[in-house]
Design a protein around this motif. Structure first.
Motif, mmCIF file in Angstrom:
data_model
loop_
_atom_site.group_PDB
_atom_site.id
_atom_site.type_symbol
_atom_site.label_atom_id
_atom_site.label_comp_id
_atom_site.label_asym_id
_atom_site.label_seq_id
_atom_site.Cartn_x
_atom_site.Cartn_y
_atom_site.Cartn_z
ATOM 1 N N MET A 116 20.212 40.889 58.675
ATOM 2 C CA MET A 116 20.764 40.445 59.959
ATOM 3 C C MET A 116 21.298 39.016 59.874
ATOM 4 O O MET A 116 21.364 38.301 60.872
ATOM 5 N N GLY A 117 21.659 38.573 58.665
ATOM 6 C CA GLY A 117 22.178 37.228 58.491
ATOM 7 C C GLY A 117 21.108 36.164 58.345
ATOM 8 O O GLY A 117 21.409 34.998 58.070
ATOM 9 N N ILE A 118 19.838 36.534 58.542
ATOM 10 C CA ILE A 118 18.733 35.579 58.427
ATOM 11 C C ILE A 118 18.404 35.371 56.948
ATOM 12 O O ILE A 118 18.389 36.316 56.159
ATOM 13 N N ARG A 119 18.147 34.107 56.587
ATOM 14 C CA ARG A 119 17.804 33.779 55.208
ATOM 15 C C ARG A 119 16.565 32.894 55.187
ATOM 16 O O ARG A 119 16.224 32.258 56.181
ATOM 17 N N GLN A 120 15.899 32.866 54.049
ATOM 18 C CA GLN A 120 14.751 31.988 53.883
ATOM 19 C C GLN A 120 14.770 31.352 52.502
ATOM 20 O O GLN A 120 15.369 31.875 51.558
ATOM 21 N N SER A 121 14.107 30.212 52.401
ATOM 22 C CA SER A 121 13.905 29.543 51.121
ATOM 23 C C SER A 121 12.434 29.142 51.066
ATOM 24 O O SER A 121 11.990 28.302 51.863
ATOM 25 N N ILE A 122 11.675 29.771 50.188
ATOM 26 C CA ILE A 122 10.242 29.505 50.093
ATOM 27 C C ILE A 122 10.026 28.221 49.295
ATOM 28 O O ILE A 122 10.460 28.104 48.152
ATOM 29 N N LEU A 123 9.348 27.257 49.907
ATOM 30 C CA LEU A 123 9.065 25.981 49.259
ATOM 31 C C LEU A 123 7.668 25.948 48.668
ATOM 32 O O LEU A 123 7.402 25.192 47.733
ATOM 33 N N HIS A 124 6.775 26.755 49.218
ATOM 34 C CA HIS A 124 5.397 26.800 48.722
ATOM 35 C C HIS A 124 4.767 28.088 49.199
ATOM 36 O O HIS A 124 4.973 28.511 50.334
ATOM 37 N N ALA A 125 3.975 28.718 48.338
ATOM 38 C CA ALA A 125 3.201 29.897 48.711
ATOM 39 C C ALA A 125 1.933 29.920 47.877
ATOM 40 O O ALA A 125 1.994 29.851 46.648
ATOM 41 N N GLY A 126 0.803 29.972 48.540
ATOM 42 C CA GLY A 126 -0.468 29.965 47.825
ATOM 43 C C GLY A 126 -1.595 30.384 48.740
ATOM 44 O O GLY A 126 -1.379 30.825 49.883
ATOM 45 N N GLY A 127 -2.808 30.238 48.249
ATOM 46 C CA GLY A 127 -3.963 30.645 49.027
ATOM 47 C C GLY A 127 -4.159 29.833 50.294
ATOM 48 O O GLY A 127 -4.825 30.293 51.233
ATOM 49 N N ASP A 128 -3.589 28.630 50.331
ATOM 50 C CA ASP A 128 -3.728 27.774 51.504
ATOM 51 C C ASP A 128 -2.618 27.993 52.533
ATOM 52 O O ASP A 128 -2.590 27.326 53.563
ATOM 53 N N GLY A 129 -1.713 28.945 52.265
ATOM 54 C CA GLY A 129 -0.643 29.218 53.208
ATOM 55 C C GLY A 129 0.719 29.117 52.565
ATOM 56 O O GLY A 129 0.853 29.080 51.335
ATOM 57 N N SER A 130 1.741 29.062 53.399
ATOM 58 C CA SER A 130 3.116 29.050 52.892
ATOM 59 C C SER A 130 3.954 28.049 53.666
ATOM 60 O O SER A 130 3.633 27.659 54.793
ATOM 61 N N LEU A 131 5.052 27.644 53.021
ATOM 62 C CA LEU A 131 6.010 26.728 53.619
ATOM 63 C C LEU A 131 7.394 27.238 53.267
ATOM 64 O O LEU A 131 7.683 27.497 52.097
#
Length: 217
Positions: A116-131
């Protein structure tokens, strides 16, 4: 960089979370989101300074701790070592505050299409959460969802609205398990947000739930 001072920043970091940030008790993802918001918000920057001053006053009341006899010599030796100097924090770039540029390691976002045109860029992903950074085209909605924990969403460009109100540049939305919402980007320029979570989202529709493990949201 976008000047949030030219906008009305009306959604702020809650006081307990700001105190935890000042004391170093927040996880990485939430710390980046709070630091980025503080850089855009005069009110929260002043409140943070008050928390830091209070923490410094408490430290001054503590009794001195014993140290080794060679501590002074070791400290002076480190001061003469150029490698000991901390690197300068990344400068803001475009719409991205310095804290976000640090999470990006000074590089442009690596966008991945979500549909739907939405995009993401994952900056961090781990056991403490995501950014992650989210790019939402004008008029598009993020699928209806709830939260397994807390989510902080900071607007860096454009604006969105949901069941709780409107969020423009510099505003930060704090969501928890009690909120189910459908964020919709406003017309005009695309809405770009920084989103920090400490638990997976809970999507209402089947397709987002099926794709959730692939997109790590």
């Amino acid at each position: 960089m976008t000047n949030a001072a030219a906008h009305d920043v009306t959604h702020h970091v809650p006081e307990p979370m700001l105190a935890d940030y000042a004391a170093g008790r927040l996880g990485y993802s939430f710390s980046v989101a709070v630091a980025a918001h503080v850089s855009l918000c005069d009110e929260c920057r002043a409140r943070l300074a008050a928390h830091e001053a209070a923490g410094g006053a408490v430290l001054e009341t503590l009794p001195p701790a014993p140290v080794s006899g060679d501590l002074m010599a070791r400290v002076m030796a480190r001061l003469d070592d150029p490698a000991a100097a901390p690197p300068a924090p990344p400068a803001p770039s475009g719409i991205f505050p310095g804290a976000v540029m640090a999470a990006l390691k000074g590089q442009p976002p690596r966008w991945r299409k979500l549909g739907m045109g939405i995009r993401q860029s994952i900056l961090h992903a781990g056991g403490d959460g995501s950014l992650r950074l989210l790019y939402i085209p004008p008029g598009r909605a993020v699928p209806d969802h709830g939260h397994g924990g807390q989510e902080l969403t900071l607007v860096l460009q454009g604006a969105f609205h949901d069941e709780t109100g409107r969020f423009g540049v510099g505003d930060i939305e704090v969501a928890d398990e009690s909120l189910e919402h459908t964020p919709i980007a406003e017309e005009g320029e695309p809405c770009i947000c920084l989103a920090a979570t400490d638990a997976p989202l809970r999507f209402s529709s089947l397709i987002p739930r099926v794709l959730q493990p692939i997109f790590r949201i």
